[in-house]
Scaffold this motif. Structure first.
Motif, PDB file in Angstrom:
ATOM      1  N   ALA A 165       0.817  -1.179  -0.147  1.00  0.00           N
ATOM      2  CA  ALA A 165       0.011   0.071   0.037  1.00  0.00           C
ATOM      3  C   ALA A 165       0.915   1.280   0.025  1.00  0.00           C
ATOM      4  O   ALA A 165       0.615   1.969  -0.724  1.00  0.00           O
ATOM      5  N   ALA A 166       1.885   1.246   0.788  1.00  0.00           N
ATOM      6  CA  ALA A 166       3.091   2.320   0.882  1.00  0.00           C
ATOM      7  C   ALA A 166       3.533   2.607  -0.407  1.00  0.00           C
ATOM      8  O   ALA A 166       3.548   3.678  -0.892  1.00  0.00           O
ATOM      9  N   GLY A 167       3.848   1.433  -1.042  1.00  0.00           N
ATOM     10  CA  GLY A 167       4.549   1.403  -2.345  1.00  0.00           C
ATOM     11  C   GLY A 167       3.757   2.064  -3.514  1.00  0.00           C
ATOM     12  O   GLY A 167       3.807   2.739  -4.387  1.00  0.00           O
ATOM     13  N   CYS A 168       2.427   1.650  -3.362  1.00  0.00           N
ATOM     14  CA  CYS A 168       1.362   2.106  -4.359  1.00  0.00           C
ATOM     15  C   CYS A 168       1.158   3.653  -4.311  1.00  0.00           C
ATOM     16  O   CYS A 168       1.198   4.350  -5.338  1.00  0.00           O
ATOM     17  N   GLY A 169       1.222   4.146  -3.241  1.00  0.00           N
ATOM     18  CA  GLY A 169       0.820   5.554  -2.797  1.00  0.00           C
ATOM     19  C   GLY A 169       2.157   6.195  -3.241  1.00  0.00           C
ATOM     20  O   GLY A 169       2.141   7.222  -4.070  1.00  0.00           O
ATOM     21  N   ALA A 170       3.432   5.627  -3.278  1.00  0.00           N
ATOM     22  CA  ALA A 170       4.591   6.338  -3.520  1.00  0.00           C
ATOM     23  C   ALA A 170       4.647   6.380  -5.066  1.00  0.00           C
ATOM     24  O   ALA A 170       5.021   7.345  -5.770  1.00  0.00           O
ATOM     25  N   LEU A 171       4.306   5.482  -5.731  1.00  0.00           N
ATOM     26  CA  LEU A 171       4.113   5.176  -7.110  1.00  0.00           C
ATOM     27  C   LEU A 171       3.256   6.401  -7.941  1.00  0.00           C
ATOM     28  O   LEU A 171       3.501   6.920  -8.619  1.00  0.00           O
ATOM     29  N   VAL A 172       2.217   6.599  -7.082  1.00  0.00           N
ATOM     30  CA  VAL A 172       1.175   7.430  -7.485  1.00  0.00           C
ATOM     31  C   VAL A 172       1.650   8.687  -7.418  1.00  0.00           C
ATOM     32  O   VAL A 172       1.404   9.802  -8.233  1.00  0.00           O
ATOM     33  N   GLY A 173       2.175   8.964  -6.409  1.00  0.00           N
ATOM     34  CA  GLY A 173       2.991  10.384  -6.218  1.00  0.00           C
ATOM     35  C   GLY A 173       4.140  10.729  -7.189  1.00  0.00           C
ATOM     36  O   GLY A 173       4.355  11.856  -7.730  1.00  0.00           O
ATOM     37  N   THR A 174       4.826   9.783  -7.773  1.00  0.00           N
ATOM     38  CA  THR A 174       6.057   9.848  -8.676  1.00  0.00           C
ATOM     39  C   THR A 174       5.033  10.242  -9.925  1.00  0.00           C
ATOM     40  O   THR A 174       5.835  11.280 -10.862  1.00  0.00           O
ATOM     41  N   ILE A 175       4.133   9.392 -10.356  1.00  0.00           N
ATOM     42  CA  ILE A 175       3.401   9.771 -11.648  1.00  0.00           C
ATOM     43  C   ILE A 175       2.817  10.933 -11.607  1.00  0.00           C
ATOM     44  O   ILE A 175       2.805  11.796 -12.565  1.00  0.00           O
ATOM     45  N   TYR A 176       2.089  11.435 -10.542  1.00  0.00           N
ATOM     46  CA  TYR A 176       1.585  12.930 -10.289  1.00  0.00           C
ATOM     47  C   TYR A 176       2.657  13.864 -10.535  1.00  0.00           C
ATOM     48  O   TYR A 176       2.513  14.915 -11.499  1.00  0.00           O
TER      49      TYR A 176
END
Length: 444
Positions: free
Chosen positions: A274-285
């Protein structure tokens, strides 16, 4: 969304790839990062399988991270003095040898815990030199200055995508053929980076011909430059605070998974994913942003999000709420770090880039082992929930201090952009972040 709109959006997301050298870097690094995450997971499992000791897991983690705190500033001096591509090729080759030695020891059946500790320490020293050099090398790979922020975001996206893929592959391989094959594949993955670096065409840096002084004087010069200039100092201190007081939540996730959520290894895996998914979304943003306009505001907002995510995770007794909180925390942490990295890379003087990025590495990674040790000690006294809440409150206080200083940061940054000839939108972005009224246009 129409096909043309989708293509246009993809071009914005991937615009840094129009630089040939950066395309090569992405190709090689994407392979290597998966191997890196495979090794991290396999090594943790190997240590626990051999010792059944959580303390030794912490010792191995500490030995792999603490060299960054000690050696990264020295690495920054070398990054400013020497050819960064050659330095990277050297560090990658050494990391490949370390993984190969680890694989050989495991596959020959002679591995002992002290082998793992020593090889972890070796890799920690290698990474202490590799990370600042790689961070400062990004600007040489990207031909268009306005693509720098996108390149940093894409690099973070690669790390987090590999964070989702590598552990899964490692888990399957460990269960079927053992840890040794993970180390062997990681060693082989470094060949992709070495080939990519060898194929690059890099223009010589103007600062390469500067006369060299004693390493102490150059280190002192970099320190005075970084911490004597308000905007750089504010960013470094905020990242250090987040790493010291907020990021230790990752060390306590197993405690929450077992003792609070009453789960097992699969619960721990879901929480970290879950933490990794949030981080990935942040970098895409961040990669989707058309410019660096408003990054000062993004830093404040992402720090607040990270603080709230950690605090909610700390008080939650629900699996669903905990997963959602870690998605928010992962998004906030990665967005904060990548935004700070982008601003630093944009405002630095080229001949001091390596040294300042080494201080950034110390702030982000070098403080982590001390934060982990502190969180572990505090947990024994006040419990894991209060420990994380205190850390979240510290990060929130840091966000308020940074927001208060944004008007002053804008004033100090403006002359640098005028002198360096960098696009005005960056300075305007800091101004927007500070929520200042629009300044009248100055005559060129």
């Amino acid at each position: 969304m129409s096909p043309l709109a989708g293509i246009a959006r993809a071009k914005v997301l991937l615009r840094a790839l129009r630089s040939r050298n950066y395309r090569l870097f992405v190709a090689g690094q994407s392979v290597s990062l998966v191997g890196t995450w495979m090794q991290q997971v396999a090594m943790s499992w190997l240590v626990y399988r051999l010792t059944d000791s959580a303390m030794l897991l912490g010792v191995v983690g500490f030995t792999s991270q603490v060299p960054t705190f000690i050696f990264a500033p020295v690495a920054g001096v070398f990054a400013d003095r020497c050819n960064r591509r050659r330095l990277l090729m050297l560090t990658q080759a050494l990391a490949m040898v370390q993984a190969a030695l680890l694989a050989a020891a495991v596959m020959l059946g002679v591995i002992q815990v002290w082998h793992i500790v020593v090889l972890s320490l070796v890799l920690g020293v290698v990474n202490a030199f590799d990370i600042p050099v790689r961070q400062s090398f990004v600007v040489e790979m990207v031909t268009e200055r306005e693509d720098l922020g996108n390149a940093i975001a894409l690099n973070s996206s690669m790390v987090n995508a590999a964070r989702l893929v590598g552990p899964t592959v490692a888990g399957l391989l460990v269960a079927t053929v053992g840890e040794g094959i993970c180390f062997l594949l990681n060693s082989a993955s470094y060949l992709a980076v070495l080939l990519a670096l060898a194929a690059m065409r890099i223009e010589p840096r103007a600062g390469n011909q500067k006369p060299r002084r004693h390493i102490y004087h150059e280190l002192k010069e970099g320190f005075l430059y970084a911490f004597g200039f308000g905007p750089i100092r504010s960013i470094l201190l905020l990242v250090a605070l987040m790493s010291l007081t907020g990021m230790p939540y990752t060390v306590l996730v197993p405690v929450f998974a077992k003792d609070i959520l009453h789960g097992g290894a699969h619960t721990f895996g879901f929480l970290m994913t879950a933490a990794g998914c949030g981080a990935l979304v942040g970098t895409i943003y961040l990669a989707s942003r058309g410019s660096v306009l408003g990054l000062g505001k993004v830093i404040v907002f992402s720090t607040c999000l990270f603080s709230v995510g950690v605090a909610v995770f700390a008080i939650s007794s629900s699996m669903a709420l905990s997963l959602a909180a870690l998605v928010v925390a992962g998004f906030g942490a990665m967005t904060l770090v990548a935004s700070c990295n982008t601003i630093l890379q944009t405002i630095l003087e080229e001949d001091k880039r390596g040294r300042v990025m080494s201080f950034f590495t110390v702030a982000f990674m070098g403080m982590a082992p001390f934060g982990s040790l502190g969180a572990g000690a505090m947990t024994k006294v006040v419990g894991p929930r209060i420990t994380l809440v205190i850390g979240a409150c510290c990060c929130l206080a840091g966000a308020f201090v940074f927001a208060k200083n944004l008007p002053r940061i804008r004033q100090m940054v403006r002359p640098i952009y005028a002198r360096m000839g960098i696009v005005k939108e960056v300075a305007q972005g800091m101004e927007t972040a500070a929520e200042q009224p629009q300044m009248p246009k100055e005559k060129e």
